[in-house]
Enzyme design. Structure first.
Site, PDB file in Angstrom:
ATOM      1  N   HIS A 289      -8.125   9.362  -1.335  1.00 22.81           N
ATOM      2  CA  HIS A 289      -7.481   9.486  -0.112  1.00 22.81           C
ATOM      3  C   HIS A 289      -8.211   9.849   1.118  1.00 22.81           C
ATOM      4  O   HIS A 289      -8.380   9.631   2.011  1.00 22.81           O
ATOM      5  CB  HIS A 289      -6.045  10.045  -0.251  1.00 22.81           C
ATOM      6  CG  HIS A 289      -5.028   9.915   0.671  1.00 22.81           C
ATOM      7  ND1 HIS A 289      -3.769   9.803   0.541  1.00 22.81           N
ATOM      8  CD2 HIS A 289      -5.156   9.241   1.935  1.00 22.81           C
ATOM      9  CE1 HIS A 289      -3.106   9.363   1.488  1.00 22.81           C
ATOM     10  NE2 HIS A 289      -3.916   8.956   2.459  1.00 22.81           N
TER      11      HIS A 289
ATOM     12  N   LYS B 198      -3.553   5.982  -4.126  1.00 27.20           N
ATOM     13  CA  LYS B 198      -4.511   6.609  -3.560  1.00 27.20           C
ATOM     14  C   LYS B 198      -4.455   8.096  -4.406  1.00 27.20           C
ATOM     15  O   LYS B 198      -3.349   8.718  -4.722  1.00 27.20           O
ATOM     16  CB  LYS B 198      -4.509   6.981  -2.154  1.00 27.20           C
ATOM     17  CG  LYS B 198      -4.441   5.648  -1.349  1.00 27.20           C
ATOM     18  CD  LYS B 198      -4.059   6.197   0.160  1.00 27.20           C
ATOM     19  CE  LYS B 198      -3.998   4.831   0.985  1.00 27.20           C
ATOM     20  NZ  LYS B 198      -2.682   4.484   0.849  1.00 27.20           N
TER      21      LYS B 198
ATOM     22  N   TYR C 262       2.467  10.305  -0.169  1.00 28.33           N
ATOM     23  CA  TYR C 262       3.422   9.666   0.785  1.00 28.33           C
ATOM     24  C   TYR C 262       4.886  10.228   0.102  1.00 28.33           C
ATOM     25  O   TYR C 262       6.026  10.108   0.697  1.00 28.33           O
ATOM     26  CB  TYR C 262       3.260   8.086   0.741  1.00 28.33           C
ATOM     27  CG  TYR C 262       2.304   7.673   1.531  1.00 28.33           C
ATOM     28  CD1 TYR C 262       1.361   8.346   2.052  1.00 28.33           C
ATOM     29  CD2 TYR C 262       2.111   6.246   1.567  1.00 28.33           C
ATOM     30  CE1 TYR C 262       0.128   8.058   2.720  1.00 28.33           C
ATOM     31  CE2 TYR C 262       1.084   5.877   2.299  1.00 28.33           C
ATOM     32  CZ  TYR C 262       0.009   6.545   2.630  1.00 28.33           C
ATOM     33  OH  TYR C 262      -0.866   6.048   3.216  1.00 28.33           O
TER      34      TYR C 262
ATOM     35  N   ASP D 231       0.620  -1.234  -0.126  1.00 27.43           N
ATOM     36  CA  ASP D 231      -0.107  -0.015  -0.006  1.00 27.43           C
ATOM     37  C   ASP D 231       0.855   1.104   0.067  1.00 27.43           C
ATOM     38  O   ASP D 231       1.834   1.406   0.793  1.00 27.43           O
ATOM     39  CB  ASP D 231      -0.988  -0.053   1.161  1.00 27.43           C
ATOM     40  CG  ASP D 231      -1.739   1.057   1.371  1.00 27.43           C
ATOM     41  OD1 ASP D 231      -2.687   1.204   0.782  1.00 27.43           O
ATOM     42  OD2 ASP D 231      -1.391   2.198   1.904  1.00 27.43           O
TER      43      ASP D 231
END
Length: 363
Positions: free
Chosen positions: A168, A135, A106, A101
């Protein structure tokens, strides 16, 4: 069930090593969601006269409403630095993980993608053997930007398709400001006036991605029962997954029951309680872990899986990555004790200041 040996790394077979892969077996016949059982040898007690113990994941999977399977334990990569996460993903794949994931926000999709590519190559596996989720970030919520969002993520990951693409957050931020978290001069969030809080517009654009083949499933993240109610009134495709914060301090039982009834699978992020979480010092968890000769982390992961949720423990430390994959069956008594923890201590650990209500009453 057919077990077919697919790889056995010779350099990991030295009995003097602290932990080594003994064998890797593929369960099933090479479907896109094949699960790999990994056996470890570890110093401590004896097996057939040798000072080692065999350890193995339960390898549980859950069926999504698309018919696909999602492995119960995946590697979380939030707050993982690029080079660290590259090695973490490779380690995870070699340890038996088949669920990775990540997210655009990120800032590590490039490294995650390289880790997937090299990890699969080292393990003798194919792209279809691992379940990959990323996401859509909040600055890509305008319908015209949704396609751009997935294209950028696929390019960074070096993949042709995703297994799952999630919204997200149910919050749209103004694009084009050069920031993941744009703010006004007064410090408040720069919410996208064009979307005006209507995440159903964004989800409608995500539904069209399924036709392109760039993702096999779509879903959401950080959605409350209230927001899911709003979404489902117009959605043509029921979200396959809702990824949310879940742990004994925040079990979100109402949300779990709601999603189960609607055919939406729940995935738990921050299952170990996030950074510096007091969960690791929770007396009930310590007692159960010690009684079962397991760690608190393994106990938290096992509880999450036993509830029917997939779970995303995050680590960049090889030994912890391997240990986190070793879930076990909790007794009914222990499971019930963990369920009761939130009655004495309830805490949400991830709650950004969005300037709008996101979580509502789902505790």
């Amino acid at each position: 069930m057919n077990h077919r040996s697919i790889r056995c790394s010779k350099h990991r077979l030295g009995f003097a090593r602290r932990a080594a892969v003994l064998s890797v077996s593929k369960l099933g016949g090479g479907s896109p969601n094949s699960i790999v059982a990994v056996k470890y040898i570890k110093p401590s007690s004896s097996v057939s006269g040798f000072p080692f113990t065999l350890i193995m994941s339960l390898n549980k999977v859950f069926k999504l409403n698309t018919g696909a399977s999602i492995p119960a334990i995946g590697l979380g990569t939030w707050q993982s630095k690029p080079e660290e996460v590259y090695n973490a993903v490779k380690t995870a794949i070699n340890a038996g993980y088949r669920h990775i994931d990540t997210a655009y926000a990120y800032g590590n999709e490039d490294a995650v993608g390289r880790g997937i590519k090299d990890g699969l190559k080292e393990a003798g596996l194919k792209r279809e053997d691992v379940f990959v989720t990323t996401k859509l970030w909040s600055t890509f919520h305008r319908p015209a930007d949704v396609q751009k969002g997935i294209d950028e993520s696929l390019a960074s990951l070096g993949l042709d398709y995703l297994d799952l693409y999630l919204m997200h957050w149910p919050v749209a931020l103004t694009p084009g400001k050069g920031s993941l978290f744009p703010r006004h001069e007064d410090g408040t969030r720069d919410l996208d006036a064009e979307i005006n809080g209507d995440f159903t517009i964004t989800y409608g654009a995500m539904e069209k991605l399924l036709e392109s083949g760039k993702t096999k499933a779509i879903g959401v993240s950080n959605f409350s029962t209230h927001n899911l109610d709003v979404l489902l009134k117009s959605a043509k495709v029921v979200p396959a997954v809702n990824q949310v914060e879940l742990h004994p301090y925040l079990p979100q039982t109402k949300l779990l029951e709601y999603c189960t009834a609607k055919g939406i699978h729940l995935t738990a992020y921050s299952p170990l309680g996030s950074t510096d979480s007091p969960l690791q010092k929770e007396p009930v968890l310590i007692e159960i872990a010690e009684k079962n000769n397991k760690s608190v982390a393994q106990t938290l992961i096992s509880w999450a899986v036993q509830r029917g949720t997939s779970v995303l423990p995050k680590s960049v430390t090889p030994s912890r990555i391997e240990a986190n994959f070793q879930d076990y069956k909790l007794s009914d008594e222990d499971f019930a004790k963990i369920n009761e923890i939130s009655s004495k201590h309830s805490q949400r650990l991830v709650s950004p200041d969005w300037g709008v209500t996101v979580f509502h009453d789902d505790q």
